[in-house]
Scaffold this motif. Structure first.
Motif, PDB file in Angstrom:
ATOM      1  N   CYS A 197       0.811  -0.804  11.904  1.00  0.00           N
ATOM      2  CA  CYS A 197       2.209  -0.960  11.493  1.00  0.00           C
ATOM      3  C   CYS A 197       2.980   0.333  11.776  1.00  0.00           C
ATOM      4  CB  CYS A 197       2.313  -1.262   9.998  1.00  0.00           C
ATOM      5  SG  CYS A 197       1.707  -2.901   9.548  1.00  0.00           S
ATOM      6  N   THR A 198       4.275   0.183  11.931  1.00  0.00           N
ATOM      7  CA  THR A 198       5.149   1.366  11.997  1.00  0.00           C
ATOM      8  C   THR A 198       6.184   1.217  10.892  1.00  0.00           C
ATOM      9  OG1 THR A 198       6.601   0.252  13.557  1.00  0.00           O
ATOM     10  CG2 THR A 198       4.902   1.685  14.500  1.00  0.00           C
ATOM     11  N   SER A 199       6.715   2.328  10.437  1.00  0.00           N
ATOM     12  CA  SER A 199       7.712   2.251   9.368  1.00  0.00           C
ATOM     13  C   SER A 199       8.923   3.092   9.712  1.00  0.00           C
ATOM     14  CB  SER A 199       7.108   2.712   8.037  1.00  0.00           C
ATOM     15  OG  SER A 199       6.656   4.037   8.160  1.00  0.00           O
ATOM     16  N   GLN A 200      10.031   2.678   9.117  1.00  0.00           N
ATOM     17  CA  GLN A 200      11.296   3.363   9.337  1.00  0.00           C
ATOM     18  C   GLN A 200      11.985   3.518   7.981  1.00  0.00           C
ATOM     19  OE1 GLN A 200      14.098   1.219  11.695  1.00  0.00           O
ATOM     20  NE2 GLN A 200      14.798   3.069  12.745  1.00  0.00           N
ATOM     21  N   ARG A 210       0.833  -1.213   0.000  1.00  0.00           N
ATOM     22  CA  ARG A 210       0.000   0.000   0.000  1.00  0.00           C
ATOM     23  C   ARG A 210       0.866   1.260   0.000  1.00  0.00           C
ATOM     24  NH1 ARG A 210      -5.095  -1.539   0.464  1.00  0.00           N
ATOM     25  NH2 ARG A 210      -5.438  -3.556   1.471  1.00  0.00           N
ATOM     26  N   ILE A 211       1.945   1.214   0.751  1.00  0.00           N
ATOM     27  CA  ILE A 211       2.841   2.385   0.787  1.00  0.00           C
ATOM     28  C   ILE A 211       3.412   2.637  -0.606  1.00  0.00           C
ATOM     29  CG2 ILE A 211       5.069   3.221   1.655  1.00  0.00           C
ATOM     30  CD1 ILE A 211       4.431   1.681   4.300  1.00  0.00           C
ATOM     31  N   GLN A 253       5.719   7.691   6.087  1.00  0.00           N
ATOM     32  CA  GLN A 253       5.091   7.683   7.421  1.00  0.00           C
ATOM     33  C   GLN A 253       3.583   7.862   7.287  1.00  0.00           C
ATOM     34  OE1 GLN A 253       6.910   6.767   9.693  1.00  0.00           O
ATOM     35  NE2 GLN A 253       8.990   7.563   9.478  1.00  0.00           N
ATOM     36  N   ARG A 254       3.196   8.807   6.445  1.00  0.00           N
ATOM     37  CA  ARG A 254       1.774   9.131   6.291  1.00  0.00           C
ATOM     38  C   ARG A 254       1.020   7.960   5.655  1.00  0.00           C
ATOM     39  NH1 ARG A 254      -0.179  11.238   2.227  1.00  0.00           N
ATOM     40  NH2 ARG A 254       1.843  11.870   1.478  1.00  0.00           N
ATOM     41  N   LEU A 255       1.678   7.221   4.762  1.00  0.00           N
ATOM     42  CA  LEU A 255       1.015   6.125   4.043  1.00  0.00           C
ATOM     43  C   LEU A 255       1.003   4.818   4.850  1.00  0.00           C
ATOM     44  CD1 LEU A 255       2.590   6.812   0.517  1.00  0.00           C
ATOM     45  CD2 LEU A 255       0.137   6.909   1.044  1.00  0.00           C
ATOM     46  N   THR A 256       1.719   4.785   5.965  1.00  0.00           N
ATOM     47  CA  THR A 256       1.797   3.542   6.734  1.00  0.00           C
ATOM     48  C   THR A 256       0.457   3.280   7.436  1.00  0.00           C
ATOM     49  OG1 THR A 256       4.138   3.970   7.113  1.00  0.00           O
ATOM     50  CG2 THR A 256       3.086   2.330   8.541  1.00  0.00           C
TER      51      THR A 256
END
Ligand SMILES: [Zn+2]
Length: 453
Positions: A351-354, A226-227, A344-347
């Motif tokens: 879930c978390t993203s880095q 999705r991101i 970050q906005r699309l996560t």
């Protein structure tokens, strides 16, 4: 060039090509060192001075420096190139062994023939031709050769950043690019920049059973998909807010010139890309899409279960390597920040993203209206007997942007390769006509720099 020098030049190039100076493989460090010694001996024998092996960082590969600075009042040319090469595999596909340079049909076949030993040697031999004939050069010359071009070029970057005085020059000549087509001398005036990233998405703390938890637990692989689709539309438009704000379109004159280049889009699709269709932004030509428009590409997505058969896992983690090629006047730091914010906005929730930024380099655009490019055009026209064309390259040569920024000198990308030279591939070659033509063009270029502007 006299015949005896032609064959001596070829013999010496062959000696360099016999050394498997593969920078990415530690077992070839000794061969890289031997290449350094060969180049230093060559510079010394030619009468260059301050010949040095420069070790910039621990476990790095040496730079080779040499100069000749006895033309007061004349410009100073800094020649850049690299002596390291890509690994030769797959070995079975080579017609003659990669480190046994072989002449066939007017070409030199060997790993590094075009990228970049043959082109470096054309630079060196152009200087040697002057030294042999006149015992002097029309201009001041510095050489800076590196051995890490194929592995990131950290040493040369550190050295250039901290040695402006030692490298002071009026122009930088890079011979590590190709002509647009055989018999069509070319000057590369644009390179794309780059932001290379790694995105990691974390869902639950550990892998979960999709039967017991599927429906309630977040899936980071799906989140990553999705991101990615949120970053770029199916039509090739990059959806990161602000991404296109600083994109400078090519000048009308430049676009007109591209339209006159021999190019068959259908042949390009069929013979080079070899896919059922080309993709990308509507309303932009292939040249615009590959030279003057930014891109976003996914290179790999490790994560989850990829073995044979079925395993019903919801992975805890997924990652993707994503890079963007940049064009003038995009700012790599700004793009990296916009990209990170967009990810970050699309996560999705759960879930978390880095985001890790692995490397950045700005795009380069050389104005064709400077006297160094003018001299190069005149020399190429004279030696190759055709009007040179200005092209761009979709790739990135970080050292070019670095030289322009740090040394404040225009970069002339006079490359003599051909599109089918097979860089980084089996049966890499360099045409003898490119080698000898390159020597003559560069020797002529130095003389033209002394003409009054
Ligand atoms: Zn190269």
């Amino acid at each position: 060039m006299i015949a005896s020098r032609r064959s001596a030049a070829l013999d010496e190039l062959f000696a360099l090509l016999r050394l498997p100076s593969v920078s990415t493989l530690p077992e070839h460090r000794g061969d890289c060192e031997r290449a350094v010694q060969l180049l230093m001996a060559k510079f010394t024998a030619m009468g260059l001075e301050h010949v040095q092996r420069l070790m910039v960082r621990e476990r790095g590969l040496p730079l080779v420096y040499a100069d000749w600075l006895h033309a007061p009042g004349a410009p100073t040319v800094l020649f850049y190139g690299h002596y390291d090469v890509q690994p030769p595999d797959p070995l079975a596909e080579w017609i003659s062994p990669p480190f046994t340079p072989t002449l066939r049909d007017g070409n030199i076949y060997a790993r590094g023939a075009a990228d970049d030993k043959g082109q470096v040697f054309a630079q060196i031999e152009s200087v040697q031709a002057w030294m042999q004939a006149e015992h002097a050069l029309p201009v001041n010359v510095r050489f800076l050769l590196e051995g890490e071009e194929e592995v990131g070029g950290e040493s040369v970057e550190a050295y250039i950043r901290t040695h402006h005085a030692e490298l002071a020059c009026d122009c930088v000549v890079v011979s590590d690019t190709a002509m647009y087509a055989p018999g069509l001398p070319s000057l590369d005036v644009g390179l794309r920049g780059m932001v290379y990233t790694e995105v990691e998405v974390q869902g639950a703390e550990r892998d979960l059973h999709s039967g017991l938890y599927g429906g309630a637990a977040p899936n980071p692989l799906e989140a990553l998909a999705r991101i990615i689709t949120g970053l770029k539309s199916g039509e090739g438009k990059i959806l990161i807010p602000g991404f296109y704000d600083r994109v400078a379109p090519p000048a009308v004159k430049e676009k007109d010139a591209w339209r006159r280049l021999p190019f068959d889009e259908e042949a390009f699709r069929r013979d080079e890309v070899r896919s059922p269709a080309l993709t990308g932004e509507a309303g932009f030509s292939v040249f615009e899409r590959t030279w003057a428009r930014p891109t976003l590409e996914v290179h790999g997505i490790p994560g989850g279960f990829t073995g044979a058969g079925a395993k019903t896992v919801i992975p805890a983690r997924a990652a993707a390597k994503i890079s963007m090629r940049l064009v003038p006047d995009q700012d790599p730091e700004e793009i990296a920040a916009q990209f990170t914010a967009a990810v970050q906005r699309l996560t999705p929730a759960g879930c978390t993203s880095q985001v890790r930024i692995l490397s950045t380099a700005p795009a380069v655009l050389v104005s064709p209206d400077n006297r160094y490019v003018g001299a190069a055009v005149a020399s190429l026209r004279r030696v190759f007997g055709a009007e040179p064309v200005f092209i761009r390259s979709g790739g990135s040569i970080p050292v070019v942007a670095l030289c322009a920024a740090e040394l404040g000198a225009p970069v002339v990308m006079m490359g003599f390769g051909l599109p089918d030279d097979g860089l980084h591939s089996p049966n890499e070659k360099f045409a003898l006509s490119s080698f000898y033509g390159g020597i003559r063009a560069l020797a002529d270029f130095m003389l033209r720099l002394t003409e009054r502007a």
